[in-house]
Scaffold this motif. Structure first.
Motif, mmCIF file in Angstrom:
data_model
loop_
_atom_site.group_PDB
_atom_site.id
_atom_site.type_symbol
_atom_site.label_atom_id
_atom_site.label_comp_id
_atom_site.label_asym_id
_atom_site.label_seq_id
_atom_site.Cartn_x
_atom_site.Cartn_y
_atom_site.Cartn_z
ATOM 1 N N GLU A 161 11.395 -2.887 4.427
ATOM 2 C CA GLU A 161 10.224 -3.320 3.660
ATOM 3 C C GLU A 161 9.984 -2.378 2.481
ATOM 4 O O GLU A 161 9.678 -2.835 1.374
ATOM 5 N N LEU A 162 10.109 -1.067 2.708
ATOM 6 C CA LEU A 162 9.933 -0.104 1.620
ATOM 7 C C LEU A 162 10.983 -0.314 0.539
ATOM 8 O O LEU A 162 10.677 -0.277 -0.657
ATOM 9 N N ALA A 163 12.226 -0.524 0.961
ATOM 10 C CA ALA A 163 13.303 -0.748 -0.011
ATOM 11 C C ALA A 163 13.031 -2.000 -0.843
ATOM 12 O O ALA A 163 13.216 -1.998 -2.071
ATOM 13 N N GLU A 164 12.564 -3.072 -0.195
ATOM 14 C CA GLU A 164 12.246 -4.307 -0.929
ATOM 15 C C GLU A 164 11.127 -4.082 -1.936
ATOM 16 O O GLU A 164 11.181 -4.600 -3.061
ATOM 17 N N LEU A 165 10.112 -3.313 -1.556
ATOM 18 C CA LEU A 165 9.022 -3.010 -2.480
ATOM 19 C C LEU A 165 9.546 -2.262 -3.705
ATOM 20 O O LEU A 165 9.191 -2.584 -4.839
ATOM 21 N N SER A 166 10.385 -1.281 -3.468
ATOM 22 C CA SER A 166 10.933 -0.500 -4.567
ATOM 23 C C SER A 166 11.796 -1.369 -5.481
ATOM 24 O O SER A 166 11.677 -1.305 -6.704
ATOM 25 N N LEU A 167 12.647 -2.200 -4.896
ATOM 26 C CA LEU A 167 13.507 -3.073 -5.698
ATOM 27 C C LEU A 167 12.689 -4.088 -6.489
ATOM 28 O O LEU A 167 12.997 -4.379 -7.655
ATOM 29 N N ALA A 168 11.623 -4.623 -5.873
ATOM 30 C CA ALA A 168 10.780 -5.600 -6.560
ATOM 31 C C ALA A 168 10.104 -4.988 -7.784
ATOM 32 O O ALA A 168 9.839 -5.684 -8.763
ATOM 33 N N GLU A 169 9.850 -3.679 -7.737
ATOM 34 C CA GLU A 169 9.238 -2.998 -8.878
ATOM 35 C C GLU A 169 10.275 -2.489 -9.864
ATOM 36 O O GLU A 169 9.927 -1.916 -10.885
ATOM 37 N N GLY A 170 11.557 -2.681 -9.545
ATOM 38 C CA GLY A 170 12.618 -2.267 -10.456
ATOM 39 C C GLY A 170 12.784 -0.769 -10.563
ATOM 40 O O GLY A 170 13.250 -0.272 -11.588
ATOM 41 N N GLN A 171 12.425 -0.044 -9.530
ATOM 42 C CA GLN A 171 12.542 1.408 -9.564
ATOM 43 C C GLN A 171 14.017 1.815 -9.522
ATOM 44 O O GLN A 171 14.773 1.355 -8.689
ATOM 45 N N ASP A 172 14.419 2.676 -10.456
ATOM 46 C CA ASP A 172 15.778 3.187 -10.488
ATOM 47 C C ASP A 172 15.717 4.674 -10.818
ATOM 48 O O ASP A 172 15.338 5.020 -11.939
ATOM 49 N N PRO A 173 16.030 5.553 -9.918
ATOM 50 C CA PRO A 173 16.480 5.272 -8.558
ATOM 51 C C PRO A 173 15.327 4.730 -7.712
ATOM 52 O O PRO A 173 14.160 4.872 -8.068
ATOM 53 N N PRO A 174 15.669 4.123 -6.570
ATOM 54 C CA PRO A 174 14.630 3.569 -5.705
ATOM 55 C C PRO A 174 13.591 4.632 -5.322
ATOM 56 O O PRO A 174 13.949 5.767 -4.983
ATOM 57 N N SER A 175 12.329 4.250 -5.414
ATOM 58 C CA SER A 175 11.236 5.175 -5.126
ATOM 59 C C SER A 175 9.950 4.380 -4.959
ATOM 60 O O SER A 175 9.887 3.200 -5.321
ATOM 61 N N LEU A 176 8.941 5.054 -4.414
ATOM 62 C CA LEU A 176 7.631 4.429 -4.218
ATOM 63 C C LEU A 176 6.533 5.460 -4.424
ATOM 64 O O LEU A 176 6.747 6.662 -4.264
ATOM 65 N N TRP A 177 5.358 4.967 -4.743
ATOM 66 C CA TRP A 177 4.151 5.778 -4.834
ATOM 67 C C TRP A 177 3.256 5.439 -3.653
ATOM 68 O O TRP A 177 3.239 4.301 -3.189
ATOM 69 N N SER A 178 2.489 6.421 -3.189
ATOM 70 C CA SER A 178 1.419 6.177 -2.222
ATOM 71 C C SER A 178 0.364 7.255 -2.390
ATOM 72 O O SER A 178 0.686 8.447 -2.389
ATOM 73 N N ASN A 179 -0.845 6.821 -2.603
ATOM 74 C CA ASN A 179 -1.980 7.738 -2.795
ATOM 75 C C ASN A 179 -1.696 8.805 -3.846
ATOM 76 O O ASN A 179 -1.988 9.984 -3.652
ATOM 77 N N GLY A 180 -1.091 8.379 -4.951
ATOM 78 C CA GLY A 180 -0.849 9.273 -6.063
ATOM 79 C C GLY A 180 0.355 10.183 -5.925
ATOM 80 O O GLY A 180 0.571 11.047 -6.766
ATOM 81 N N VAL A 181 1.156 10.015 -4.879
ATOM 82 C CA VAL A 181 2.344 10.852 -4.674
ATOM 83 C C VAL A 181 3.592 9.989 -4.819
ATOM 84 O O VAL A 181 3.660 8.878 -4.300
ATOM 85 N N PHE A 182 4.570 10.517 -5.549
ATOM 86 C CA PHE A 182 5.831 9.833 -5.812
ATOM 87 C C PHE A 182 6.845 10.220 -4.735
ATOM 88 O O PHE A 182 7.069 11.408 -4.489
ATOM 89 N N PHE A 183 7.456 9.220 -4.098
ATOM 90 C CA PHE A 183 8.432 9.458 -3.037
ATOM 91 C C PHE A 183 9.773 8.834 -3.411
ATOM 92 O O PHE A 183 9.946 7.625 -3.294
ATOM 93 N N PRO A 184 10.744 9.647 -3.851
ATOM 94 C CA PRO A 184 12.084 9.128 -4.116
ATOM 95 C C PRO A 184 12.774 8.756 -2.807
ATOM 96 O O PRO A 184 12.609 9.437 -1.803
ATOM 97 N N MET A 185 13.543 7.686 -2.842
ATOM 98 C CA MET A 185 14.229 7.205 -1.630
ATOM 99 C C MET A 185 15.716 7.543 -1.669
ATOM 100 O O MET A 185 16.541 6.817 -1.155
ATOM 101 N N ASP A 186 16.064 8.687 -2.254
ATOM 102 C CA ASP A 186 17.462 9.023 -2.480
ATOM 103 C C ASP A 186 18.099 9.884 -1.408
ATOM 104 O O ASP A 186 19.258 10.250 -1.517
ATOM 105 N N GLY A 187 17.360 10.235 -0.369
ATOM 106 C CA GLY A 187 17.940 11.057 0.688
ATOM 107 C C GLY A 187 18.002 12.528 0.339
ATOM 108 O O GLY A 187 18.482 13.323 1.119
ATOM 109 N N GLY A 188 17.471 12.892 -0.812
ATOM 110 C CA GLY A 188 17.538 14.291 -1.199
ATOM 111 C C GLY A 188 16.250 15.058 -1.006
ATOM 112 O O GLY A 188 16.172 16.220 -1.324
ATOM 113 N N SER A 189 15.218 14.405 -0.448
ATOM 114 C CA SER A 189 13.958 15.132 -0.312
ATOM 115 C C SER A 189 13.767 15.695 1.062
ATOM 116 O O SER A 189 14.493 15.435 1.964
#
Length: 189
Positions: A161-189
């Motif tokens: 579901e998170l991946a679909e949200l990121s793709l729907a927003e066109g995030q490159d690299p895939p990432s998401l925001w929540s409560n003002g914090v940016f979370f990259p989905m690249d496996g490096g965090s």
């Protein structure tokens, strides 16, 4: 008085309701308890979030919820069940909790992501509850910090579901925001 239990379906709650329920959950102050170590509890939390005692699954969700409130992660990374008078080791194969449901509100930088755990705990991702993506042998391993060094593995459907949200927003690299914090989905965090 027991803590309020969220309804069976998060979709009936607003994110404000979820945050309120999470704040109302009163947990014992396990971080301030320092009893003597008493041995092993005979308990294990499997990779899939199932709690076992003496090799048998604990079938009562209320018991699992109770034990989860006295779970603590030690500075060396081990886990214990702790009360004011005893401390017992518990084996944890991966993370002690599993995030089994996602509720999202907003888009982009204005998004908030709330998760229900297998213990019915509610966690809203943000500064105090970051989402982390680690790379494992079987692909990305997404986690959210729950409390006091304890974390939850995001169940595969929640991760998708998170991946679909990121793709729907066109995030490159895939990432998401929540409560003002940016979370990259690249496996490096």
């Amino acid at each position: 008085m027991s803590a309020p239990v969220p309804p069976a379906d998060l979709s009936t709650l607003s994110l404000a309701d979820i945050a309120r329920l999470a704040d109302e959950r009163k947990l014992p102050p396990v971080e301030s308890w320092n009893p003597s170590h008493c041995g092993h509890s005979g308990m294990r939390i499997a990779r899939d979030g199932t709690w076992f005692h003496e090799g048998s699954p604990i079938g009562r969700p209320a018991m699992v919820r109770l034990f989860s409130t006295i779970l603590r992660r030690e500075p060396d990374g081990s886990h214990v069940l702790v009360t004011p008078v005893e401390k017992l080791d518990i084996d944890v194969e991966d993370a002690p909790f599993i995030a089994v449901e996602l509720k999202t509100d907003g888009e982009g930088r204005e998004r908030s992501l709330a998760f229900r755990l297998n213990t019915d705990d509610l966690v809203v991702a943000g500064p105090e509850h970051p989402i982390r993506f680690e790379t494992g042998e079987d692909g990305p391993r997404p986690y959210i910090d729950v409390r006091r060094g304890l974390r939850a593995l995001l169940a595969r459907p929640v991760y998708y579901e998170l991946a679909e949200l990121s793709l729907a927003e066109g995030q490159d690299p895939p990432s998401l925001w929540s409560n003002g914090v940016f979370f990259p989905m690249d496996g490096g965090s």
